[in-house]
Design an enzyme around this catalytic site. Structure first.
Site, PDB file in Angstrom:
ATOM      1  N   HIS A 189      21.671  -3.213 -31.683  1.00 52.75           N
ATOM      2  CA  HIS A 189      22.598  -2.082 -31.563  1.00 52.75           C
ATOM      3  C   HIS A 189      23.807  -2.177 -32.475  1.00 52.75           C
ATOM      4  O   HIS A 189      24.345  -1.166 -32.885  1.00 52.75           O
ATOM      5  CB  HIS A 189      22.979  -1.860 -30.097  1.00 52.75           C
ATOM      6  CG  HIS A 189      21.870  -1.168 -29.378  1.00 52.75           C
ATOM      7  ND1 HIS A 189      20.954  -1.855 -28.625  1.00 52.75           N
ATOM      8  CD2 HIS A 189      21.485   0.125 -29.388  1.00 52.75           C
ATOM      9  CE1 HIS A 189      20.058  -0.994 -28.170  1.00 52.75           C
ATOM     10  NE2 HIS A 189      20.357   0.210 -28.615  1.00 52.75           N
ATOM     11  N   ARG A 296      23.506   8.616 -26.934  1.00 55.54           N
ATOM     12  CA  ARG A 296      23.448   7.324 -26.225  1.00 55.54           C
ATOM     13  C   ARG A 296      24.637   7.261 -25.273  1.00 55.54           C
ATOM     14  O   ARG A 296      25.714   6.796 -25.642  1.00 55.54           O
ATOM     15  CB  ARG A 296      23.523   6.162 -27.223  1.00 55.54           C
ATOM     16  CG  ARG A 296      22.251   5.912 -28.016  1.00 55.54           C
ATOM     17  CD  ARG A 296      22.370   4.621 -28.819  1.00 55.54           C
ATOM     18  NE  ARG A 296      21.100   4.164 -29.349  1.00 55.54           N
ATOM     19  CZ  ARG A 296      20.669   4.414 -30.585  1.00 55.54           C
ATOM     20  NH1 ARG A 296      21.410   5.118 -31.418  1.00 55.54           N
ATOM     21  NH2 ARG A 296      19.498   3.953 -30.987  1.00 55.54           N
ATOM     22  N   ARG A 332      20.605  11.281 -23.302  1.00 54.45           N
ATOM     23  CA  ARG A 332      19.770  10.217 -22.745  1.00 54.45           C
ATOM     24  C   ARG A 332      20.538   9.539 -21.623  1.00 54.45           C
ATOM     25  O   ARG A 332      21.683   9.136 -21.805  1.00 54.45           O
ATOM     26  CB  ARG A 332      19.414   9.183 -23.814  1.00 54.45           C
ATOM     27  CG  ARG A 332      18.603   8.042 -23.199  1.00 54.45           C
ATOM     28  CD  ARG A 332      18.168   7.042 -24.196  1.00 54.45           C
ATOM     29  NE  ARG A 332      19.264   6.194 -24.605  1.00 54.45           N
ATOM     30  CZ  ARG A 332      19.138   5.232 -25.511  1.00 54.45           C
ATOM     31  NH1 ARG A 332      17.978   5.048 -26.124  1.00 54.45           N
ATOM     32  NH2 ARG A 332      20.160   4.481 -25.826  1.00 54.45           N
ATOM     33  N   ASN A 454      12.635   1.609 -32.235  1.00 55.58           N
ATOM     34  CA  ASN A 454      13.293   0.297 -32.195  1.00 55.58           C
ATOM     35  C   ASN A 454      12.681  -0.546 -31.081  1.00 55.58           C
ATOM     36  O   ASN A 454      12.313  -1.702 -31.282  1.00 55.58           O
ATOM     37  CB  ASN A 454      14.795   0.442 -31.952  1.00 55.58           C
ATOM     38  CG  ASN A 454      15.419   1.462 -32.867  1.00 55.58           C
ATOM     39  OD1 ASN A 454      14.905   1.718 -33.946  1.00 55.58           O
ATOM     40  ND2 ASN A 454      16.509   2.060 -32.433  1.00 55.58           N
ATOM     41  N   ARG A 465      14.111  -7.527 -30.960  1.00 52.00           N
ATOM     42  CA  ARG A 465      14.754  -6.747 -32.025  1.00 52.00           C
ATOM     43  C   ARG A 465      16.091  -7.319 -32.460  1.00 52.00           C
ATOM     44  O   ARG A 465      16.609  -6.957 -33.506  1.00 52.00           O
ATOM     45  CB  ARG A 465      14.927  -5.278 -31.573  1.00 52.00           C
ATOM     46  CG  ARG A 465      15.844  -5.103 -30.403  1.00 52.00           C
ATOM     47  CD  ARG A 465      15.762  -3.712 -29.817  1.00 52.00           C
ATOM     48  NE  ARG A 465      16.711  -2.787 -30.395  1.00 52.00           N
ATOM     49  CZ  ARG A 465      16.937  -1.556 -29.916  1.00 52.00           C
ATOM     50  NH1 ARG A 465      16.239  -1.104 -28.884  1.00 52.00           N
ATOM     51  NH2 ARG A 465      17.803  -0.769 -30.472  1.00 52.00           N
ATOM     52  N   CYS A 502      13.619   9.291 -32.371  1.00 55.29           N
ATOM     53  CA  CYS A 502      15.046   8.963 -32.483  1.00 55.29           C
ATOM     54  C   CYS A 502      15.257   7.487 -32.774  1.00 55.29           C
ATOM     55  O   CYS A 502      16.387   7.013 -32.828  1.00 55.29           O
ATOM     56  CB  CYS A 502      15.797   9.384 -31.223  1.00 55.29           C
ATOM     57  SG  CYS A 502      15.167   8.603 -29.733  1.00 55.29           S
TER      58      CYS A 502
END
Ligand code: PEP
Ligand code: MG
Length: 571
Positions: A189, A296, A332, A454, A465, A502
């Protein structure tokens, strides 16, 4: 000159001095004092200094950031005046002859613990504020500088062991030219935030960057994944020219950014933005976003020291929806867990947080957290084009349970006489392989899908990740991941549902022809990526793109796919 290599995380070139971002653990000394009145005087002095510091922070926050963030510091300033809290500290000094640092820490713990037990949600939320204020007093008393950005006064390139999303959010962006981190993966992130801010970033650079002194001249190239330390004149001038040419290209693409992305044969693809707050909403609109494909919401929570209540969330969502008017905004629901921690939720530590109680799982387990968010969204959506999206869905049961809670919230709001939006489209993120496999059944339950590459890459390839060492695996250009994307689009279209993307892949210039060819209906990306993405879409026909996609999906690995795309597509 020395060159350090890492993994490219956010494009662009930044030139400027180094700044080491150091997190220090606060040490709390504990001993008895021979003369408590003198210790109480020392406490008074520290309280005065903390009040002065907070007044400065508050002034800055009021000028620069959202009202919500400034109100946190207002609450802190009020707590520094709270007579019960201050009396509790003084009492520990007077009666137990404790030194002021330990007395402040103990009183803070006691006071915060008491608040955490309260029925009232608002009072419970004050506990985190008290803890913050308590730590400020301890830092002031012990003279420990505290803040990792202490001394950051001019625009610099930030070097860090690691940066969490909340570290990144709390940085003063006017003083940040770019980021380099010791570890980390390109879809962690912090990398996403760097891209959203349009700041160059390189991750997984190794510990060498930690020995670079503050102020040392640096050039970070986020496209190449390099850091030049004390660059010589020739390298500096090459990088400066590259930076100028990149800036010129992006200015040219921005000129047409507001126009739709229509392929040469007339197919329109919706290009929308990934955002986290109202400032990024405004930037997105300027960059040509036709709405929001991913809000987000957890970033609103990460900016705080306590849980925002329903009204605060309503205000925040409404402000974002107002920026977009009638354009669609996909909100979201809370995606906490994984690499996004909310300290004030006090969640139990898990061995594998990415595989734990994250996102929809946490929300379904904790309706007292989820329902205020759903209610705030339902209220904010009135007369706007709001859609809701649930993250990390793995099963049909989760979608049904989330929809049932949404319905419950709608009824509760109606009973309170609140206006709510009657028709809100509901979608899910497809980011777990189980959801891909069950896509035909899931498509029957929702209005749309948005593919989160992701997480889909990390869960498909079993590669974290956030880890630099497996980033070649957690790569959305892996043919296995691309084949899953194809399967999702096919399953959704068969049920007459639209599919967006996205994940970071959607804003990757090389991937855009491929995604058009796979049949995606909407692409959602960080705002700075929008102008170029639209330019690429306009240069293609659907037929050309589908040939590109077919060829790519037959290849063996990401390098082959990237090389082939680089030679066959002119960007
Ligand atoms: C994704 O997983 O691709 C996604 C868009 O969600 P996040 O990066 O916030 O997990
Ligand atoms: Mg995700």
């Amino acid at each position: 000159m020395k060159t350090i290599h890492g993994i490219p995380a956010s494009r662009g070139i930044a030139i400027g001095p180094a700044f080491q971002f150091k997190k220090t653990e606060l040490r709390i000394e504990r001993h008895t004092v021979p003369y408590p009145p003198a210790e109480n005087q020392r406490l008074e002095g520290a309280l005065e200094q903390a009040r002065r510091e907070l007044a400065l922070v508050l002034e800055k926050a009021r000028g620069e950031v959202e009202a919500g963030t400034a109100s946190i510091f207002e609450a802190h300033a009020m707590m520094l005046e709270d007579p019960d809290y201050l009396a509790a500290i003084q009492e520990k000094i007077s009666h137990d002859a404790l030194n002021a640092e330990a007395a402040a820490a103990d009183a803070t713990d006691m006071y915060a613990g008491m608040l955490e037990q309260m029925e009232d949600e608002y009072l419970r939320a004050r506990a985190a504020d008290i803890r913050d204020v308590g730590m400020r007093i301890v830092r002031t008393l012990s003279g420990q500088g505290g803040s990792p950005t202490h001394g950051l006064v001019k625009p610099s390139i930030i070097l860090a062991e690691e940066l969490t999303p909340s570290d990144t959010i709390s940085l003063d962006k006017t003083l940040v030219l770019g980021f380099c981190t010791v570890g980390g993966g390109p879809t962690a992130h912090v990398a996403i935030l760097a891209r959203a801010l349009g700041l160059p970033a390189v991750v997984s650079m190794g510990a060498d960057i930690l020995s670079i002194p503050d102020g040392c001249p640096l050039v970070v190239d986020g496209s190449e994944g390099t850091l030049l330390v004390e660059p010589d004149a020739a390298s500096s001038s090459v990088k400066r020219e590259q930076a100028t040419s990149q800036a010129e290209k992006s200015i040219a693409a921005r000129k047409q950014a507001r126009q739709a992305a229509v392929t040469r044969d007339g197919q329109r693809i919706e290009v929308v933005a990934n955002i986290g707050n109202v400032e990024s909403a405004r930037l997105a609109l300027e960059a040509g976003a036709e709405g929001v494909g991913l809000l987000r919401t957890e970033f609103l929570y990460l900016e705080r020291t306590r849980m925002p209540d329903e009204d605060e969330q309503y205000e925040a969502y409404r402000a974002i929806l107002d920026v977009f008017g009638k354009l669609p905004v996909i909100l979201r629901t809370l995606d906490i867990g994984g690499d996004k921690e909310l300290p004030y939720l006090n969640l139990p530590k898990e061995m594998n947080p990415f595989l734990g109680l994250r996102a929809i799982r946490l929300c379904l387990a904790r309706p007292e957290i989820f329902k205020p968010q759903l209610k705030a969204a339902l209220r904010a959506g009135v007369d706007r084009n709001l859609k809701l999206m649930f993250p990390m869905v793995a099963t049909l049961a989760e979608v049904r349970a989330a929809r049932a809670l949404l319905e419950e919230c709608r009824l509760e709001l109606a009973a309170r006489g609140r206006p709510v939006e009657a028709m809100i489209e509901v979608g899910i993120m497809v980011e777990i392989p189980a959801a891909v496999i069950m896509a035909d059944q899931l498509a029957a339950e929702v209005d749309f899908f948005s593919i989160g590459t992701n997480d889909l890459s990390q869960y498909t390839m079993a590669a974290d990740r956030t880890s630099g060492s497996v980033s070649a695996l957690a790569d959305a250009f892996q043919p296995a991941v691309l084949r899953l994307v194809r399967a999702v689009v096919q399953a959704a279209h068969r049920k007459g549902k639209w599919v967006g993307m996205c994940g970071e892949l959607a804003g990757e210039p090389l991937a855009i022809p491929l995604l058009l060819g796979l049949g995606l209906d909407e692409l959602s990306m960080n705002p700075p990526a929008i102008p170029l993405a639209k330019q690429i879409l306009r240069s293609l026909t659907v037929e050309e793109a589908s040939q590109i996609a077919q060829a790519a999906l037959e290849m063996e690995n990401p390098d082959q796919i990237r090389d082939w795309l680089e030679t066959n597509i002119s960007l």
